[in-house]
Design a protein around this motif. Structure first.
Motif, PDB file in Angstrom:
ATOM      1  N   VAL A   1     -11.643 -10.861  22.432  1.00 25.88           N
ATOM      2  CA  VAL A   1     -10.914 -10.068  21.448  1.00 25.88           C
ATOM      3  C   VAL A   1      -9.435 -10.053  21.821  1.00 25.88           C
ATOM      4  O   VAL A   1      -9.088  -9.839  22.983  1.00 25.88           O
ATOM      5  N   GLY A   2      -8.582 -10.308  20.839  1.00 24.49           N
ATOM      6  CA  GLY A   2      -7.141 -10.271  21.059  1.00 24.49           C
ATOM      7  C   GLY A   2      -6.464  -9.401  20.027  1.00 24.49           C
ATOM      8  O   GLY A   2      -7.018  -9.130  18.966  1.00 24.49           O
ATOM      9  N   SER A   3      -5.251  -8.976  20.345  1.00 24.96           N
ATOM     10  CA  SER A   3      -4.498  -8.116  19.426  1.00 24.96           C
ATOM     11  C   SER A   3      -3.259  -8.833  18.912  1.00 24.96           C
ATOM     12  O   SER A   3      -2.419  -9.270  19.701  1.00 24.96           O
ATOM     13  N   GLY A   4      -3.147  -8.943  17.598  1.00 22.18           N
ATOM     14  CA  GLY A   4      -1.982  -9.582  17.001  1.00 22.18           C
ATOM     15  C   GLY A   4      -0.718  -8.784  17.222  1.00 22.18           C
ATOM     16  O   GLY A   4       0.311  -9.323  17.643  1.00 22.18           O
ATOM     17  N   HIS A   5      -0.787  -7.478  16.937  1.00 22.51           N
ATOM     18  CA  HIS A   5       0.421  -6.659  17.026  1.00 22.51           C
ATOM     19  C   HIS A   5       0.754  -6.275  18.461  1.00 22.51           C
ATOM     20  O   HIS A   5       1.846  -5.817  18.739  1.00 22.51           O
ATOM     21  N   LYS A   6      -0.200  -6.420  19.370  1.00 17.16           N
ATOM     22  CA  LYS A   6       0.134  -6.114  20.764  1.00 17.16           C
ATOM     23  C   LYS A   6       0.619  -7.354  21.513  1.00 17.16           C
ATOM     24  O   LYS A   6       1.547  -7.256  22.295  1.00 17.16           O
ATOM     25  N   SER A   7       0.024  -8.482  21.265  1.00 12.37           N
ATOM     26  CA  SER A   7       0.344  -9.634  22.116  1.00 12.37           C
ATOM     27  C   SER A   7       0.523 -10.962  21.402  1.00 12.37           C
ATOM     28  O   SER A   7       0.672 -11.987  22.053  1.00 12.37           O
ATOM     29  N   MET A   8       0.502 -10.979  20.066  1.00 14.12           N
ATOM     30  CA  MET A   8       0.606 -12.260  19.384  1.00 14.12           C
ATOM     31  C   MET A   8       1.756 -12.297  18.381  1.00 14.12           C
ATOM     32  O   MET A   8       1.717 -13.050  17.400  1.00 14.12           O
TER      33      MET A   8
ATOM     34  N   SER B   1       2.838 -10.425  15.983  1.00 16.71           N
ATOM     35  CA  SER B   1       2.364 -10.279  14.602  1.00 16.71           C
ATOM     36  C   SER B   1       2.450  -8.830  14.139  1.00 16.71           C
ATOM     37  O   SER B   1       2.459  -7.912  14.944  1.00 16.71           O
ATOM     38  N   PRO B   2       2.501  -8.641  12.809  1.00 14.73           N
ATOM     39  CA  PRO B   2       2.570  -7.272  12.284  1.00 14.73           C
ATOM     40  C   PRO B   2       1.227  -6.555  12.460  1.00 14.73           C
ATOM     41  O   PRO B   2       0.184  -7.212  12.528  1.00 14.73           O
ATOM     42  N   ALA B   3       1.266  -5.242  12.499  1.00 15.90           N
ATOM     43  CA  ALA B   3       0.029  -4.451  12.588  1.00 15.90           C
ATOM     44  C   ALA B   3      -0.472  -4.132  11.191  1.00 15.90           C
ATOM     45  O   ALA B   3       0.335  -3.933  10.285  1.00 15.90           O
ATOM     46  N   PRO B   4      -1.792  -4.037  10.964  1.00 17.06           N
ATOM     47  CA  PRO B   4      -2.803  -4.378  11.964  1.00 17.06           C
ATOM     48  C   PRO B   4      -3.208  -5.843  11.907  1.00 17.06           C
ATOM     49  O   PRO B   4      -3.402  -6.394  10.833  1.00 17.06           O
ATOM     50  N   SER B   5      -3.355  -6.453  13.068  1.00 20.41           N
ATOM     51  CA  SER B   5      -3.854  -7.822  13.143  1.00 20.41           C
ATOM     52  C   SER B   5      -4.473  -8.061  14.510  1.00 20.41           C
ATOM     53  O   SER B   5      -4.148  -7.356  15.472  1.00 20.41           O
TER      54      SER B   5
END
Lengths: 454, 454
Positions: free
Chosen positions: B272-279, B281-285
């Motif tokens: 599981v990865g987080s777009g808005h935390k580490s990629m 990307s805008p939240a939520p992703s």
């Protein structure tokens, strides 16, 4: 003058390059190298801006990240795509995502108790209050799409094996939400007019009770269904649900944000709306509103305690999974909201435009509307088997001739190649565009010598 | 030259006003009234653009929709906020949201089988393939935040009453996902070095089996935890999980998108990865990746059948609720992805910068780092009770003097007022910014006569 859409994108993108210089520089200002780049980018920007005022055209626009083409269907076309119309961003919404695109952009001033809907700067807390008032309910939360609202409610009230009453026209996401919760959908039939009635709902509830020995756990009903966009009598259906002590979920994916919705008057225990479908917001976004009676259940806070550390996260809501839309989607929802509130007051005019278009279509002999008529919504399902499809039968491009003709007139969003039954939405089109659209349909019919009723 | 951030926003917003003219006009072009507005907006734009190259300052920027202030912390400041750093958009990501902000913008060319991850224009299908390869897993989906990935897995493998093994440092969203599925978290203790070991995990599993008579349903482990950002031995922990036939969920919220992650080498069943935390990307992703073995379970398609209409929506995935990120969040993820892939290769340099800063902090007598040291991640928890907090004790602004000093130097993102234990991230700062940051801390210490070790 041709539309300068590519040039506008070019200028926006050049400004983002300029903005990147600010992002890369120290808080104290630009160093000499950065100033050089700044000057050179500025002169590039100036060149693009000059082209916005001349007949000359720039080089073709580069793809984003080398692979993603610019999307220009809202700038260069009239878009009649059935689900996109009311999710188009407002001008303020577009500004919002420019300013708040970065990941956790809403969290700059997050303080105790550390929950999205409690943040006051930007005014997210106030927005939640307004959102509840907007649909006349007690409490509201934002969610990543209406489907996540269905899910939250289903997981709260539906236990394994429970029945959930839905419409025969229910959206697939309602099916999935019920399935995820371990329940079973039970569909209420539509009547001869393709309407769900309160009586039919009562009959279905009785049938379920008789068959399963158990009262359904939830009644979930689309005010406007997605299949033909008819308006169903949710107020009386909610009454029936309550007679059996069943909570009522109002699916407002096609209503909240385009027409006035009064949850209390309807008798809804839950109101679900879609940001990207009807609230001029980016996807995924949406809302779940509820009453003070149901809030402690669907918005229940976590009870989980770490067995070793005794950690508790008491203020976090289980079904929301804590915070929901922590970035630009929420800020764009907020930025579009004043215009969204206002536009629901002009719903009558949107309905008029919808009927204007359908009336024009019906002058083309053999055309039918499968939705209730006169129209009560901007979304309609039409049947052109007796008109445009006749041409398709002998045309070498088959049904695609129709798409070709539409796109030659700058109209997109029909289901490419479909000339029998298909859907469109006139939502948000100005009268000027609407007349252009209606004229285009008649013009295409005339070109192919389809008879027009006068 | 002062930073012209307001002017850049002004120009971007003016261009959006100009873009609105295109949106309001017919496909055939601008009419005379629109041409007039175009000219006048263009001249306003020109005026703003000229100010980008002069010392003069424009009027203060208007709030978006009258209530939302512009966010300029990435342009005007060095942002050390612990969770925002790696979610900052790339330049291409920012272009993407400008072009794809409208609601269902990804759905223009949605064709059979009507699912987001199957769309080829824009290249969403290819992106899903690349995403799986990126973490070396078989299949991947995008989700509205890592938490929605935890939820999908928990609801698939956790039954009511089941135990789920988590870290004593587990993120609250893991608690909520387990709670939502009806399970119970069981925490593995950290050792004296604040690390979760494979042995401790095995001991905990044994304890749970002894107590409950049942093997835990899932082991969920943060590679880098959010509390002190230590690196835990996920590979050996996954081995232990598999010895007990328990599936292993790798929580990569702080790793996927910033450092190389090889799901197969780790032995993960779910990444599981987080777009808005580490990629970027805008939240939520976010993303959920899995193996071919687990895909049929966690990505199972709907089996629900309408009892009356026999409707089935076979291709839709229950836990995904059908489509997930149908708009700009996905396109921004895609646009940032090439840079995100590249930056994971520079992880060593990010770790070097993290240690450079921590070393500078540790020269200020009494300062400590609560995270493992040398640092293995850009996020760190520090303890300045023995340094900056000493000043706070007698300062009239208490701990806020420290925030004041930082913000006077253009540094933001520390927890306002905190001078004892607090977190920061140096992720993505250039060496230039990093040195400026480290110098600023020493400078503040010197100003308040805190002893510096040479």
């Amino acid at each position: 003058m041709e539309k300068k859409t590519d040039e506008v994108f070019n200028a926006l993108f050049k400004l983002e390059e300029i903005r990147q210089i600010l992002r890369d520089s120290l808080p104290t200002g630009l160093d000499n190298d950065e100033k050089e780049v700044w000057k050179s980018k500025l002169s590039e920007l100036n060149e693009i801006v000059q082209k916005l005022d001349s007949e000359s055209v720039t080089k073709p626009l580069k793809k984003i990240a080398g692979t993603i083409e610019i999307r220009n269907r809202e700038e260069n076309y009239i878009n009649i795509q059935p689900i996109q119309a009311a999710g188009r961003l407002t001008l303020e919404g577009r500004k919002a995502i420019i300013a708040y695109g970065d990941g956790y952009s809403t969290c700059d001033a997050c303080r105790k108790p550390f929950r999205l809907d409690k943040i006051s700067k930007p005014p997210i807390g106030d927005f939640h209050t307004e959102l509840a008032q907007f649909v006349n309910m007690d409490q509201a939360r934002v969610v990543p799409g209406a489907r996540r609202g269905f899910q939250a409610v289903a997981q709260t009230v539906v236990n394994k094996g429970d029945s959930v009453i839905v419409s025969s026209f229910a959206h697939y996401t309602e099916f999935l939400a019920v399935e995820g919760a371990g329940g079973q959908v039970r569909e209420v039939p539509v009547d001869n007019n393709n309407l769900i009635t309160a009586d039919a709902t009562a009959t279905k509830i009785e049938e379920v009770i008789r068959e399963t020995g158990k009262t359904p756990a939830l009644v979930m009903m689309d005010h406007i269904d997605y299949q033909v966009a008819n308006e169903h009598d949710v107020t009386d259906i909610a009454k029936v649900a309550h007679q059996y002590d069943i909570p009522f979920l109002y699916n407002g994916a096609y209503t909240v944000g385009v027409m006035p919705v009064d949850g209390k008057a309807i008798g809804a225990d839950f109101v679900v709306g879609s940001g990207h479908k009807s609230m001029a917001s980016p996807a995924p976004s949406g809302m779940l509103a509820t009453t003070d009676e149901w809030a402690p259940k669907v918005l229940r806070t976590t009870q989980m305690v770490g067995d070793l550390t005794s950690r508790k996260f008491g203020v976090k809501e289980v079904e929301m999974l804590g915070c929901t839309l922590m970035g630009s989607n929420l800020i764009a929802m907020m930025a579009s909201f004043p215009e969204v509130q206002k536009r629901t007051q002009n719903w009558d005019d949107e309905v008029k435009k919808s009927n204007y278009f359908i009336d024009a279509l019906l002058t083309i002999d053999g055309s039918k509307v499968l939705s209730e008529y006169p129209r009560k919504h901007a979304l309609s399902k039409v049947d052109t088997t007796g008109s445009f499809d006749i041409v398709a039968k002998t045309h070498k491009r088959k049904g695609f001739y129709f798409s070709d003709e539409l796109s030659a007139r700058g109209i997109v969003g029909e289901f490419a190649g479909a000339t029998r039954t298909w859907k469109l939405s006139t939502y948000g089109l100005s009268w000027k565009k609407l007349r252009y659209l209606a004229d285009a349909f008649v013009e295409i019919a005339e070109k192919y010598e389809l008879p027009i009723k006068k």
